[in-house]
Design a protein around this motif. Structure first.
Motif, PDB file in Angstrom:
ATOM      1  N   PRO A  87       0.849  -1.374  -0.036  1.00  0.00           N
ATOM      2  CA  PRO A  87       0.071  -0.060  -0.058  1.00  0.00           C
ATOM      3  C   PRO A  87       1.006   1.380  -0.031  1.00  0.00           C
ATOM      4  O   PRO A  87       1.888   1.443   0.600  1.00  0.00           O
ATOM      5  CB  PRO A  87      -1.035  -0.146   1.422  1.00  0.00           C
ATOM      6  N   VAL A  88       0.400   2.276  -0.774  1.00  0.00           N
ATOM      7  CA  VAL A  88       1.188   3.580  -0.685  1.00  0.00           C
ATOM      8  C   VAL A  88       0.496   4.428  -0.064  1.00  0.00           C
ATOM      9  O   VAL A  88      -0.811   4.398   0.221  1.00  0.00           O
ATOM     10  CB  VAL A  88       1.342   4.041  -2.048  1.00  0.00           C
ATOM     11  N   GLN A  89       1.217   5.434   0.457  1.00  0.00           N
ATOM     12  CA  GLN A  89       0.737   6.747   1.237  1.00  0.00           C
ATOM     13  C   GLN A  89      -0.242   7.504   0.300  1.00  0.00           C
ATOM     14  O   GLN A  89       0.161   8.245  -0.726  1.00  0.00           O
ATOM     15  CB  GLN A  89       1.751   7.733   1.870  1.00  0.00           C
ATOM     16  N   GLN A  90      -1.536   7.771   0.890  1.00  0.00           N
ATOM     17  CA  GLN A  90      -2.355   8.589   0.271  1.00  0.00           C
ATOM     18  C   GLN A  90      -2.032  10.243   0.974  1.00  0.00           C
ATOM     19  O   GLN A  90      -2.449  10.509   1.959  1.00  0.00           O
ATOM     20  CB  GLN A  90      -3.953   8.024   0.333  1.00  0.00           C
ATOM     21  N   LEU A  91      -1.322  10.885   0.000  1.00  0.00           N
ATOM     22  CA  LEU A  91      -1.170  12.255   0.384  1.00  0.00           C
ATOM     23  C   LEU A  91      -1.738  13.492  -0.561  1.00  0.00           C
ATOM     24  O   LEU A  91      -2.187  13.287  -1.692  1.00  0.00           O
ATOM     25  CB  LEU A  91       0.400  12.646   0.176  1.00  0.00           C
ATOM     26  N   SER A  92      -1.918  14.567   0.137  1.00  0.00           N
ATOM     27  CA  SER A  92      -2.417  15.420  -0.459  1.00  0.00           C
ATOM     28  C   SER A  92      -1.386  16.467  -1.290  1.00  0.00           C
ATOM     29  O   SER A  92      -0.125  15.970  -1.011  1.00  0.00           O
ATOM     30  CB  SER A  92      -3.252  16.772   0.349  1.00  0.00           C
ATOM     31  N   PHE A  93      -1.828  17.280  -2.189  1.00  0.00           N
ATOM     32  CA  PHE A  93      -0.775  17.766  -3.092  1.00  0.00           C
ATOM     33  C   PHE A  93       0.085  18.963  -2.202  1.00  0.00           C
ATOM     34  O   PHE A  93       1.381  18.822  -2.377  1.00  0.00           O
ATOM     35  CB  PHE A  93      -1.759  18.669  -4.081  1.00  0.00           C
ATOM     36  N   ASP A  94      -0.617  19.541  -1.350  1.00  0.00           N
ATOM     37  CA  ASP A  94       0.312  20.023  -0.277  1.00  0.00           C
ATOM     38  C   ASP A  94       1.285  19.297   0.407  1.00  0.00           C
ATOM     39  O   ASP A  94       2.580  19.874   0.565  1.00  0.00           O
ATOM     40  CB  ASP A  94      -0.492  21.118   0.629  1.00  0.00           C
ATOM     41  N   GLU A  95       0.972  18.428   0.710  1.00  0.00           N
ATOM     42  CA  GLU A  95       1.828  17.661   1.501  1.00  0.00           C
ATOM     43  C   GLU A  95       2.998  16.907   0.793  1.00  0.00           C
ATOM     44  O   GLU A  95       4.386  16.821   1.157  1.00  0.00           O
ATOM     45  CB  GLU A  95       1.007  16.301   1.987  1.00  0.00           C
ATOM     46  N   VAL A  96       2.720  16.775  -0.571  1.00  0.00           N
ATOM     47  CA  VAL A  96       3.499  16.251  -1.671  1.00  0.00           C
ATOM     48  C   VAL A  96       4.695  17.432  -1.716  1.00  0.00           C
ATOM     49  O   VAL A  96       5.942  17.058  -1.963  1.00  0.00           O
ATOM     50  CB  VAL A  96       2.789  15.908  -2.863  1.00  0.00           C
ATOM     51  N   LEU A  97       4.158  18.678  -2.164  1.00  0.00           N
ATOM     52  CA  LEU A  97       5.079  19.883  -2.175  1.00  0.00           C
ATOM     53  C   LEU A  97       6.178  19.846  -1.097  1.00  0.00           C
ATOM     54  O   LEU A  97       7.172  20.158  -1.400  1.00  0.00           O
ATOM     55  CB  LEU A  97       4.255  21.108  -2.027  1.00  0.00           C
ATOM     56  N   ASN A  98       5.595  19.567   0.071  1.00  0.00           N
ATOM     57  CA  ASN A  98       6.710  19.746   1.219  1.00  0.00           C
ATOM     58  C   ASN A  98       7.787  18.726   1.243  1.00  0.00           C
ATOM     59  O   ASN A  98       8.516  18.856   1.906  1.00  0.00           O
ATOM     60  CB  ASN A  98       5.726  19.899   2.660  1.00  0.00           C
ATOM     61  N   ARG A  99       7.212  17.614   0.530  1.00  0.00           N
ATOM     62  CA  ARG A  99       8.439  16.535   0.457  1.00  0.00           C
ATOM     63  C   ARG A  99       9.312  16.629  -0.648  1.00  0.00           C
ATOM     64  O   ARG A  99      10.397  15.701  -0.618  1.00  0.00           O
ATOM     65  CB  ARG A  99       7.593  15.194   0.385  1.00  0.00           C
ATOM     66  N   ARG A 100       8.849  17.148  -1.701  1.00  0.00           N
ATOM     67  CA  ARG A 100       9.640  17.323  -2.936  1.00  0.00           C
ATOM     68  C   ARG A 100      10.996  18.281  -2.805  1.00  0.00           C
ATOM     69  O   ARG A 100      10.837  19.454  -2.533  1.00  0.00           O
ATOM     70  CB  ARG A 100       8.847  17.813  -4.207  1.00  0.00           C
ATOM     71  N   ALA A 101      12.051  17.587  -3.070  1.00  0.00           N
ATOM     72  CA  ALA A 101      13.474  18.197  -3.212  1.00  0.00           C
ATOM     73  C   ALA A 101      13.343  19.224  -4.335  1.00  0.00           C
ATOM     74  O   ALA A 101      14.021  20.405  -3.961  1.00  0.00           O
ATOM     75  CB  ALA A 101      14.597  17.245  -3.176  1.00  0.00           C
ATOM     76  N   ASP A 102      12.741  19.038  -5.396  1.00  0.00           N
ATOM     77  CA  ASP A 102      12.777  20.159  -6.286  1.00  0.00           C
ATOM     78  C   ASP A 102      12.046  21.464  -5.912  1.00  0.00           C
ATOM     79  O   ASP A 102      12.350  22.570  -6.340  1.00  0.00           O
ATOM     80  CB  ASP A 102      12.657  19.479  -7.927  1.00  0.00           C
ATOM     81  N   TYR A 103      11.006  21.169  -5.301  1.00  0.00           N
ATOM     82  CA  TYR A 103      10.080  22.539  -5.025  1.00  0.00           C
ATOM     83  C   TYR A 103      11.070  23.286  -3.765  1.00  0.00           C
ATOM     84  O   TYR A 103      11.030  24.217  -3.807  1.00  0.00           O
ATOM     85  CB  TYR A 103       8.813  22.035  -4.546  1.00  0.00           C
ATOM     86  N   ALA A 104      11.831  22.394  -2.760  1.00  0.00           N
ATOM     87  CA  ALA A 104      12.464  23.099  -1.631  1.00  0.00           C
ATOM     88  C   ALA A 104      13.431  24.046  -2.388  1.00  0.00           C
ATOM     89  O   ALA A 104      13.802  24.921  -1.918  1.00  0.00           O
ATOM     90  CB  ALA A 104      12.591  21.882  -0.851  1.00  0.00           C
ATOM     91  N   SER A 105      14.166  23.262  -3.453  1.00  0.00           N
ATOM     92  CA  SER A 105      15.221  23.888  -4.172  1.00  0.00           C
ATOM     93  C   SER A 105      14.704  25.491  -4.543  1.00  0.00           C
ATOM     94  O   SER A 105      15.582  26.271  -4.799  1.00  0.00           O
ATOM     95  CB  SER A 105      15.481  23.120  -5.207  1.00  0.00           C
TER      96      SER A 105
END
Length: 423
Positions: free
Chosen positions: A235-253
């Motif tokens: 099973p995969v984690q069901q995340l919201s888009f805002d949660e995904v943004l906070n996890r993405r290295a390219d967005y943090a960059s």
């Protein structure tokens, strides 16, 4: 008898343990690929270099000590080298030790420190992004090899099915029970099955070579066992888009790049601000012309102040230029956000659709199995034609191929989703 049972039991445990050691799980393969990856090693060295660059930038706030020495000789008057005191001598010398300390640099040192910190953060985020890409690549190669193995097994099973039917028809033809037409049709299908198996074997060999090379192993090293392509997905984690943004290295960059651009703006403007430095120097200096007098030790303290007054509006133009660069980084952040949203939406869609594809493919496979059994039985009983058998065989191999492709698509959808959420 009891002793023999115990020995057999221990031997069984040993065999199972060996099989477990030979088994290569997806997680273990991920680790092997990451530990071998030359790209990841480069990124780690880049992070190390960025860390040292930040430490170098911090030294700009600290006092600096320099020792300088210089000597000259006038070659036209070497005969006056030992002239009496008070008369010209054709040489000079100086030796100084200087302690310098910047007091205010217009914000340049703070800006350089912040830029170095931003570069270090960008290097770490780039390393994290590289790790995500390596994980996705390793999953893709792993499941492709598993699917190729499943295709090879299906090709072998299909070849066995055709060979079994060929043997029956060949015996009947030898007995004169059927015409040569049926024998020619099944013979043609037999060769097609052999060709399909050869292609499947080639694809599986190539997939294993790629699997080995990616984890730094020789291409021809055998791999005993992989996870079956039909293994249930975790099973995969069901995340919201805002949660995904906070996890993405390219967005943090993008956040770090905005902060770096702001630091670059301050660094560019610092040269238009006052500069204050102090120094302490001590040493010996004969002066421009040495008259043979005793050179005394001379300590000196100094303060240097520079206040820019007029630069033809360069400060305001520089400020506007740097703000434009900051605006570019903010637009880049919005662009990256849109790209992540597109990836996230596509990954969610693929998760749902591939699940339905697998369900339909399994149902189709069950129907193809039943159809092949029925057509083969009917032909052997004289109630169906060879065309019906060949059609059922073709439907069976197509259904099996579709099922494996659907299972592979499902695994790749999960791998893509994990990449998108940076898992």
């Amino acid at each position: 008898m009891k002793t023999n049972i115990i020995i057999l039991f221990l031997l069984g445990l040993g065999i199972n343990a060996g099989a477990q050691q030979d088994y290569l799980s997806r997680e273990a393969y991920r680790d092997k690929v990451a530990s071998y990856s030359q790209v990841l090693k480069q990124q780690r060295l880049n992070t190390l270099a960025s860390t040292e660059a930040r430490k170098i930038a911090m030294t700009g706030f600290l006092p600096k000590i320099d020792i300088t020495a210089e000597g000259t000789a006038n070659l036209n008057h070497l005969d006056m080298w030992n002239s009496p005191a008070g008369q010209y001598r054709p040489y000079t010398y100086q030796a100084l030790a200087t302690l310098g300390q910047p007091l205010y640099t217009g914000g340049a040192l703070n800006a350089q420190k912040n830029m170095a910190k931003a570069d270090e953060s960008l290097a770490r985020l780039s390393e994290e992004l590289t790790m995500d890409q390596i994980h996705y690549q390793s999953d893709a190669v792993y499941w492709n090899a598993s699917a190729a193995h499943a295709m090879l097994q299906a090709a072998k099973q299909y070849e066995d099915i055709v060979n079994q039917q060929y043997n029956i028809i060949n015996d009947r033809f030898s007995d004169g029970a059927i015409s040569r037409t049926d024998l020619l049709m099944i013979s043609t299908r037999k060769k097609e099955a052999e060709l399909q198996y050869i292609k499947a074997r080639q694809n599986y060999t190539l997939a294993l070579q790629q699997l080995n090379i990616l984890m730094g192993v020789k291409p021809d090293v055998p791999v005993d066992s992989l996870s079956d392509i039909g293994t249930l997905c975790e099973p995969v984690q069901q995340l919201s888009f805002d949660e995904v943004l906070n996890r993405r290295a390219d967005y943090a960059s993008t956040e770090v790049n905005i902060a770096k651009s702001e630091a670059q703006r301050r660094a560019a403007l610092s040269k238009y601000n006052p500069q204050v430095n102090m120094f302490l120097a001590t040493g010996w200096d004969t002066g421009v012309a040495y008259m043979g007098q005793t050179v005394v030790h001379t300590p000196i303290a100094g303060l240097n102040v520079n206040i820019p007054i007029f630069r033809w509006g360069a400060r305001f133009k520089t400020n506007r230029q740097q703000k434009a660069y900051i605006g570019i980084q903010k637009l880049q952040q919005s662009y990256i956000s849109d790209g992540i949203l597109e990836e996230f939406s596509a990954a969610n869609t693929k998760l749902t659709e591939t699940e339905q594809q697998v369900k339909t493919a399994k149902e189709n496979m069950a129907l193809a199995d039943e159809n092949l059994d029925l057509a083969t039985f009917s032909y052997n009983e004289g109630k169906a034609s060879m065309v019906d058998v060949l059609s059922a065989q073709l439907s069976w191999t197509q259904a099996h191929t579709n099922l494996i492709n659907a299972l592979l698509a499902e695994k790749m959808a999960v791998a893509e989703y994990r990449k998108v959420i940076s898992e």
